[in-house]
Enzyme design. Structure first.
Site, PDB file in Angstrom:
ATOM      1  N   GLU A 176       3.889 -46.085 -35.719  1.00 27.54           N
ATOM      2  CA  GLU A 176       4.854 -47.123 -35.064  1.00 27.54           C
ATOM      3  C   GLU A 176       3.793 -47.912 -34.050  1.00 27.54           C
ATOM      4  OE1 GLU A 176       8.469 -46.055 -33.780  1.00 27.54           O
ATOM      5  OE2 GLU A 176       9.100 -45.262 -35.502  1.00 27.54           O
ATOM      6  N   GLU A 391       9.747 -40.981 -41.161  1.00 25.88           N
ATOM      7  CA  GLU A 391      10.847 -40.489 -40.156  1.00 25.88           C
ATOM      8  C   GLU A 391      12.176 -41.128 -40.304  1.00 25.88           C
ATOM      9  OE1 GLU A 391      10.124 -41.390 -35.832  1.00 25.88           O
ATOM     10  OE2 GLU A 391       7.954 -40.719 -36.024  1.00 25.88           O
TER      11      GLU A 391
HETATM   12  C1  FCB Z   1      10.536 -43.256 -33.134  1.00 24.04           C
HETATM   13  C2  FCB Z   1       9.595 -42.391 -32.597  1.00 24.04           C
HETATM   14  C3  FCB Z   1       9.702 -41.005 -32.506  1.00 24.04           C
HETATM   15  C4  FCB Z   1      10.937 -40.709 -32.126  1.00 24.04           C
HETATM   16  C5  FCB Z   1      11.927 -41.441 -33.012  1.00 24.04           C
HETATM   17  C6  FCB Z   1      13.518 -41.473 -32.368  1.00 24.04           C
HETATM   18  O1  FCB Z   1      10.423 -44.590 -32.878  1.00 24.04           O
HETATM   19  O2  FCB Z   1       8.381 -42.628 -33.723  1.00 24.04           O
HETATM   20  O3  FCB Z   1       8.871 -40.520 -31.820  1.00 24.04           O
HETATM   21  O4  FCB Z   1      11.147 -41.009 -30.735  1.00 24.04           O
HETATM   22  O5  FCB Z   1      11.614 -42.809 -32.733  1.00 24.04           O
END
Ligand code: FCB
Length: 485
Positions: A176, A391
């Site tokens: 990210e 994620e």
């Molecule tokens: C993302 C991050 C991760 C976590 C999630 C909820 O932005 O990559 O580390 O905090 O959000």
């Protein structure tokens, strides 16, 4: 872009393709603790979390989920879940404390032990090299707005690639970079907490450059069949109304949130409209000849992190401009009205509109169609690039009841809807190779500290006791049968 009223409905339920990668994800600073052990020095998150008022309740990652000392127990949990893959990150200040010079073997040894334990459990390790923990010394030397940091990162990537390349087949350079650049350097809600929009744009470019340089360093260090990837938190941006003005607001956010990374990395160019939109702030002269070619070194897959969609509208003349960083689906503090915008150059032009419907404990809207929209957009724009959801997950206010159970039906519903969205995209020809649930454990949720629980395993931070939540049992059953019921 799809208008709000034309959103697809996610309904499909069934099996995922054979060989689909079922994983969970974590990040070093959020779980490891052992902040000063075995030669580790402070990262920007150690410094930031110690600064008064930056992190809720003054929480830090000093102890976190104590994973550094409980790694074997946590790998046993992964094995019980039946995951095929596990995504973790390597802490740069553990491996190369000052961000320069030779590696610290004790730091590397921890990751060797982790990777060996995973392989012994039949789980494929997926290593992320940068999940936001820049060595503080490199921030003191200018941080990501400073070009040299990209070169430092490539050197660190080489060190880790050489140390673990025989055991780790899948590598993610950055996690990210949007959050790291714009929450770190523009809105300042993340480390290092700077509020300089031009620094954020420079950081974004240096992340692209660092990624490309690291791809080169990894290709030289890794066996030929290794997979190299990048994880972006792409924004599923929708217009409030299907008007030219609102569509232009979408275009601006798409440029600053998505194409600022996608275009350099996949096409070796910067978006023209981004350069025009930000012309009052910068002439982008920090981009040097050859940088975009470096950034576009071929990669093997793209990782997408998705939590919620973003709805925007044009600001009508005279209307109050209310930027709502917390409404944009990324980690950010939503309850601080004076927070500068993480979207340089959009002030007075773009308004973030709250999305109606259910929300998680982060106050993020639950909307699985945004994931479907992103995946199918990428299928159309990057047809040759395999995708992974690196994620996806949700925070809820979970607690262990007197019998020791943690009932989290909202998380199960969230995960089910998002997996159905992934399945639907696959059924329609999108090459999604895996899904990594965020997160294995409750952990340090950045500016929210320990107040938000994303784990499918509950952590009592006073005792470090792990308790499997209902959602973990549910996910294990999904993995066991290879799909939703
Ligand atoms: C993302 C991050 C991760 C976590 C999630 C909820 O932005 O990559 O580390 O905090 O959000």
């Amino acid at each position: 872009m799809t208008a709000v009223d034309a959103r697809p409905r996610t309904t499909a339920e069934s099996r995922f393709p054979r060989g689909f990668r079922w994983g969970t994800a974590t990040a070093a600073y959020q779980i490891e603790g052992a902040a000063a052990e075995d030669g580790r020095t402070p990262s920007i998150w150690d410094t930031f979390s110690r600064a008064p008022g930056r992190v809720r309740n003054g929480d830090t990652g000093d102890i976190a989920a104590d994973h550094y000392h409980r790694m074997n127990e946590d790998v046993a949990l992964l094995k019980e879940l039946g995951v095929t893959d596990y995504r973790f990150s390597v802490a740069w200040p553990r491996v190369q404390p000052t961000g320069r010079g030779p590696a610290v073997q004790r730091g590397l040894d921890f990751y060797r032990r982790l990777v060996d334990a995973l392989l012994a459990a039949g789980i494929r390790p997926v290593a992320t090299l940068y999940h936001w923990d820049l060595p503080q010394e490199l921030e003191d030397a200018g941080g990501w707005p400073q070009r040299d940091t990209a070169g430092r990162f490539a050197e660190y990537a080489r060190i880790v690639g050489e140390a673990l390349g025989d055991r780790v087949a899948t590598w993610i350079t950055l996690n990210e970079p949007w959050c790291a650049a714009f929450l770190g350097y523009a809105s300042g809600v993340h480390a290092p907490g700077r509020t300089d929009p031009v620094a954020a744009l420079r950081a974004a470019h240096h992340f692209n450059l660092a990624h490309g340089l690291a791809v080169g360093a990894l290709r030289a260090a890794l066996p030929r069949k290794s997979e190299i990837s990048l994880t972006l938190n792409l924004h599923a941006v929708r217009p409030l109304a299907d008007t030219a003005a609102d569509l232009d607001a979408v275009r601006r956010i798409d440029a600053l949130g998505n194409r600022i990374f996608l275009d350099p990395v996949f096409h070796g160019r910067l978006p023209e409209d981004l350069i025009d939109d930000t012309a009052p702030l910068t002439d982008w002269s920090f981009v040097r000849d050859g940088d975009l070619e470096t950034a576009s070194a071929p990669i093997d897959s793209l990782g997408i992190n998705y939590y919620s969609p973003t709805v925007v509208a044009a600001v009508s003349p005279g209307a109050p401009d209310v930027p709502l960083p917390g409404m944009t689906g990324m980690t950010g503090v939503s309850d601080a009205p004076d927070t500068p915008s993480p979207w340089p150059g959009t002030e007075g032009r773009v308004r973030f509109v709250p999305v109606p419907g259910p929300r998680t404990a982060m106050d993020w809207p639950v909307d699985a169609d945004g994931l479907y929209e992103l995946l199918t957009r990428l299928r159309d724009e990057l047809p040759r690039t395999p995708l992974m959801v690196t994620e996806n997950g949700a925070a809820y206010d979970d607690y262990a009841d007197p019998s020791g159970a943690v009932h989290d039906p909202e998380r199960v519903a969230y995960l089910r809807a998002h997996l159905a969205a992934v399945h639907r995209a696959i059924a329609e020809g999108t090459r999604v190779r895996g899904y990594f649930l965020w997160s294995l454990l409750d952990n340090f949720e950045w500016a929210y500290g320990y107040s938000k629980r994303f784990g499918i395993v509950h952590v009592d931070f006073a005792t470090q006791r792990r308790t499997v939540k209902d959602s973990a049992r549910w996910y294990a059953a999904v993995i066991g049968r290879g799909g939703l019921a």
